[in-house]
Design a protein around this motif. Structure first.
Motif, PDB file in Angstrom:
ATOM      1  N   VAL A 223      35.241  41.831  32.708  1.00 19.57           N
ATOM      2  CA  VAL A 223      35.356  40.504  33.333  1.00 19.57           C
ATOM      3  C   VAL A 223      36.192  40.636  34.593  1.00 19.57           C
ATOM      4  N   TYR A 224      35.701  40.075  35.689  1.00 21.62           N
ATOM      5  CA  TYR A 224      36.480  40.045  36.929  1.00 21.62           C
ATOM      6  C   TYR A 224      36.624  38.606  37.393  1.00 21.62           C
ATOM      7  N   SER A 225      37.862  38.195  37.626  1.00 22.51           N
ATOM      8  CA  SER A 225      38.129  36.855  38.141  1.00 22.51           C
ATOM      9  C   SER A 225      38.533  37.006  39.596  1.00 22.51           C
ATOM     10  N   PHE A 226      37.749  36.439  40.474  1.00 22.98           N
ATOM     11  CA  PHE A 226      38.012  36.612  41.906  1.00 22.98           C
ATOM     12  C   PHE A 226      38.842  35.464  42.448  1.00 22.98           C
ATOM     13  N   LYS A 227      39.921  35.849  43.111  1.00 19.97           N
ATOM     14  CA  LYS A 227      40.847  34.873  43.695  1.00 19.97           C
ATOM     15  C   LYS A 227      40.710  34.942  45.215  1.00 19.97           C
ATOM     16  N   VAL A 228      41.672  34.327  45.923  1.00 19.45           N
ATOM     17  CA  VAL A 228      41.673  34.399  47.379  1.00 19.45           C
ATOM     18  C   VAL A 228      41.690  35.877  47.778  1.00 19.45           C
ATOM     19  N   PRO A 229      40.813  36.299  48.693  1.00 13.41           N
ATOM     20  CA  PRO A 229      40.747  37.733  49.032  1.00 13.41           C
ATOM     21  C   PRO A 229      42.046  38.251  49.665  1.00 13.41           C
ATOM     22  N   SER A 230      42.336  39.516  49.388  1.00 13.50           N
ATOM     23  CA  SER A 230      43.514  40.157  49.981  1.00 13.50           C
ATOM     24  C   SER A 230      43.211  40.494  51.446  1.00 13.50           C
ATOM     25  N   VAL A 231      44.249  40.930  52.165  1.00 13.46           N
ATOM     26  CA  VAL A 231      44.049  41.327  53.566  1.00 13.46           C
ATOM     27  C   VAL A 231      43.050  42.492  53.615  1.00 13.46           C
ATOM     28  N   GLU A 232      43.218  43.445  52.720  1.00 13.72           N
ATOM     29  CA  GLU A 232      42.306  44.597  52.716  1.00 13.72           C
ATOM     30  C   GLU A 232      40.854  44.140  52.486  1.00 13.72           C
ATOM     31  N   GLU A 233      40.687  43.240  51.558  1.00 18.47           N
ATOM     32  CA  GLU A 233      39.332  42.744  51.271  1.00 18.47           C
ATOM     33  C   GLU A 233      38.751  41.996  52.469  1.00 18.47           C
ATOM     34  N   ARG A 234      39.588  41.255  53.124  1.00 17.15           N
ATOM     35  CA  ARG A 234      39.105  40.495  54.299  1.00 17.15           C
ATOM     36  C   ARG A 234      38.724  41.404  55.461  1.00 17.15           C
ATOM     37  N   HIS A 235      39.250  42.623  55.436  1.00 14.71           N
ATOM     38  CA  HIS A 235      38.925  43.564  56.512  1.00 14.71           C
ATOM     39  C   HIS A 235      37.623  44.318  56.257  1.00 14.71           C
ATOM     40  N   HIS A 236      36.926  43.950  55.180  1.00 12.81           N
ATOM     41  CA  HIS A 236      35.620  44.547  54.903  1.00 12.81           C
ATOM     42  C   HIS A 236      34.536  43.469  54.970  1.00 12.81           C
ATOM     43  N   ASP A 237      33.286  43.903  54.815  1.00 12.35           N
ATOM     44  CA  ASP A 237      32.194  42.908  54.769  1.00 12.35           C
ATOM     45  C   ASP A 237      32.377  42.044  53.525  1.00 12.35           C
ATOM     46  N   PHE A 238      31.764  40.874  53.521  1.00 13.16           N
ATOM     47  CA  PHE A 238      32.113  39.902  52.473  1.00 13.16           C
ATOM     48  C   PHE A 238      31.657  40.302  51.071  1.00 13.16           C
ATOM     49  N   LEU A 239      30.712  41.244  50.980  1.00 13.56           N
ATOM     50  CA  LEU A 239      30.247  41.651  49.646  1.00 13.56           C
ATOM     51  C   LEU A 239      31.021  42.838  49.070  1.00 13.56           C
ATOM     52  N   TRP A 240      31.879  43.427  49.887  1.00 15.67           N
ATOM     53  CA  TRP A 240      32.545  44.689  49.512  1.00 15.67           C
ATOM     54  C   TRP A 240      33.296  44.616  48.186  1.00 15.67           C
ATOM     55  N   ARG A 241      34.147  43.606  48.067  1.00 15.41           N
ATOM     56  CA  ARG A 241      35.006  43.590  46.868  1.00 15.41           C
ATOM     57  C   ARG A 241      34.196  43.368  45.585  1.00 15.41           C
ATOM     58  N   TYR A 242      33.030  42.745  45.723  1.00 15.95           N
ATOM     59  CA  TYR A 242      32.194  42.501  44.535  1.00 15.95           C
ATOM     60  C   TYR A 242      31.389  43.754  44.193  1.00 15.95           C
ATOM     61  N   ALA A 243      30.874  44.401  45.244  1.00 19.94           N
ATOM     62  CA  ALA A 243      30.041  45.590  45.032  1.00 19.94           C
ATOM     63  C   ALA A 243      30.844  46.693  44.324  1.00 19.94           C
ATOM     64  N   LYS A 244      32.155  46.718  44.583  1.00 15.95           N
ATOM     65  CA  LYS A 244      33.003  47.776  43.997  1.00 15.95           C
ATOM     66  C   LYS A 244      33.116  47.679  42.483  1.00 15.95           C
ATOM     67  N   VAL A 245      32.893  46.495  41.931  1.00 15.70           N
ATOM     68  CA  VAL A 245      33.155  46.309  40.498  1.00 15.70           C
ATOM     69  C   VAL A 245      31.910  45.856  39.725  1.00 15.70           C
ATOM     70  N   LEU A 246      30.747  46.215  40.248  1.00 15.42           N
ATOM     71  CA  LEU A 246      29.518  45.856  39.527  1.00 15.42           C
ATOM     72  C   LEU A 246      29.434  46.627  38.211  1.00 15.42           C
ATOM     73  N   PRO A 247      28.780  46.044  37.206  1.00  9.86           N
ATOM     74  CA  PRO A 247      28.705  46.723  35.912  1.00  9.86           C
ATOM     75  C   PRO A 247      27.833  47.977  35.964  1.00  9.86           C
ATOM     76  N   GLU A 248      28.309  49.020  35.304  1.00 11.30           N
ATOM     77  CA  GLU A 248      27.495  50.244  35.211  1.00 11.30           C
ATOM     78  C   GLU A 248      26.441  50.046  34.119  1.00 11.30           C
ATOM     79  N   ARG A 249      25.483  50.970  34.056  1.00  7.06           N
ATOM     80  CA  ARG A 249      24.404  50.844  33.059  1.00  7.06           C
ATOM     81  C   ARG A 249      24.997  50.746  31.652  1.00  7.06           C
ATOM     82  N   GLY A 250      24.428  49.860  30.868  1.00 12.18           N
ATOM     83  CA  GLY A 250      24.900  49.683  29.498  1.00 12.18           C
ATOM     84  C   GLY A 250      25.955  48.597  29.356  1.00 12.18           C
ATOM     85  N   ARG A 251      26.481  48.116  30.475  1.00  9.22           N
ATOM     86  CA  ARG A 251      27.588  47.153  30.406  1.00  9.22           C
ATOM     87  C   ARG A 251      27.164  45.760  30.851  1.00  9.22           C
ATOM     88  N   ILE A 252      27.942  44.796  30.357  1.00 10.11           N
ATOM     89  CA  ILE A 252      27.824  43.420  30.850  1.00 10.11           C
ATOM     90  C   ILE A 252      29.003  43.190  31.786  1.00 10.11           C
TER      91      ILE A 252
END
Ligand code: AMP
Ligand code: MG
Length: 295
Positions: free
Chosen positions: A102-131
């Motif tokens: 489970v990931y709860s997304f809050k206000v983005p950090s400075v580092e997150e804001r310095h990337h494209d808007f999908l970056w922080r989500y793409a980093k934590v996508l579920p691997e095969r077999g997971r929800i």
């Protein structure tokens, strides 16, 4: 299982140019069948279905985990106090914690804001077999920041800015689906009246005070702007490969039953199979068994 007719009515039809949230019930999504039962009986029926679905979801998840072929991404979006946290707690109560992230997304950090808007989500996508559960998601990047454009450095005045983001989201989700992710997206649709009641409960019940944030009242005053942003986002991003469900959320029993049902049927629909052993693997098991027996 909930009546198919009910679930179909909750889906935002892909390709629809305009969505009106007023057309979707925040109450208990009565079908003729449930209406005839009356509210109390409908509640009991929904709770029975939830219990059954929690058990079925546990089996479905085990198969998902064992087969390790596909992943499931659950996106939860809603106004404050609509019940995202409670939905996760109840619907997931029967599943093996090892298979869920489970990931709860809050206000983005400075580092997150310095990337494209999908970056922080793409980093934590579920691997095969997971929800993977996203408690808020990249949809905030077309919702809260659309209501409060000052949060972004970019020039957001042109409508094309948001259309481009919608296009990016559709393409991102298409990519994930093509690569073995089942995406299920839920908008927990609570009424403004019920939000008020839940805020008051949080303010008046000392055990719930911690759930209240002063910002909640400020956001509530932007209610209509949020509804417009949601309507546009739902219309632009409900696709055949990743449809949106508008879930009635004024009664927790109704939203929990709907979400559990859609997830369980979604995983079942993947038609997964437990891994089969090759003749060599079977032989190795046989040898191991003989060895243990001979000890
Ligand atoms: P909560 O989920 O109630 O703990 O609050 C999280 C807060 O983070 C909410 O006020 C969201 O609007 C905010 N938030 C989440 N994602 C974003 C985002 N991408 N940009 C700006 N604010 C966000
Ligand atoms: Mg909050």
């Amino acid at each position: 299982m909930l009546p198919k007719e009910l679930l179909e009515r909750l889906v935002v039809p892909p390709g629809k140019s305009r969505v009106r949230l007023d057309d979707y019930d925040t109450g208990w999504a009565q079908t003729r069948e449930l209406e005839e039962l009356g509210k109390q009986a409908a509640k009991e029926r929904a709770q029975d279905m939830l219990r059954q679905n929690i058990a079925d979801l546990s089996d479905a998840q085990e198969l998902l985990y064992a087969s390790s072929q596909q992943s499931v991404l659950i996106v939860l979006q809603a106004m404050d106090a609509a019940g995202k946290d409670g939905t996760i707690k109840h619907v997931m109560s029967g599943v093996n914690p090892q298979g869920v992230q489970v990931y709860s997304f809050k206000v983005p950090s400075v580092e997150e804001r310095h990337h494209d808007f999908l970056w922080r989500y793409a980093k934590v996508l579920p691997e095969r077999g997971r929800i993977g559960i996203f408690n808020r998601s990249y949809y905030e990047d077309v919702l809260v920041v659309r209501v409060h454009p000052g949060l972004l450095d970019e020039d957001t005045k042109a409508k094309s800015f948001w259309d481009d983001r919608f296009e990016d989201i559709r393409a991102f989700e298409r990519h994930l689906v093509r690569n073995g992710t089942l995406i299920l997206k839920f908008f927990l649709h609570v009424s403004k009246k019920e939000q008020k009641a839940r805020f008051l409960e949080r303010l008046e019940n000392p055990k719930k005070n911690w759930k209240f944030s002063a910002a909640d009242i400020a956001e509530r005053s932007y209610w209509n702007k949020y509804m417009e942003a949601y309507e546009e986002a739902l219309a632009a991003t409900s696709t055949k490969w990743a449809p949106w469900y508008v879930v009635p959320a004024d009664h927790k029993w109704a939203s929990h039953a709907v979400v559990a049902d859609v997830i369980t049927s979604g995983i079942r629909g993947l038609d997964l199979k437990f891994p089969e052993l090759s003749p060599e693997q079977r032989k190795a098991l046989e040898n191991a068994r003989n060895q243990l027996r001979a000890e």
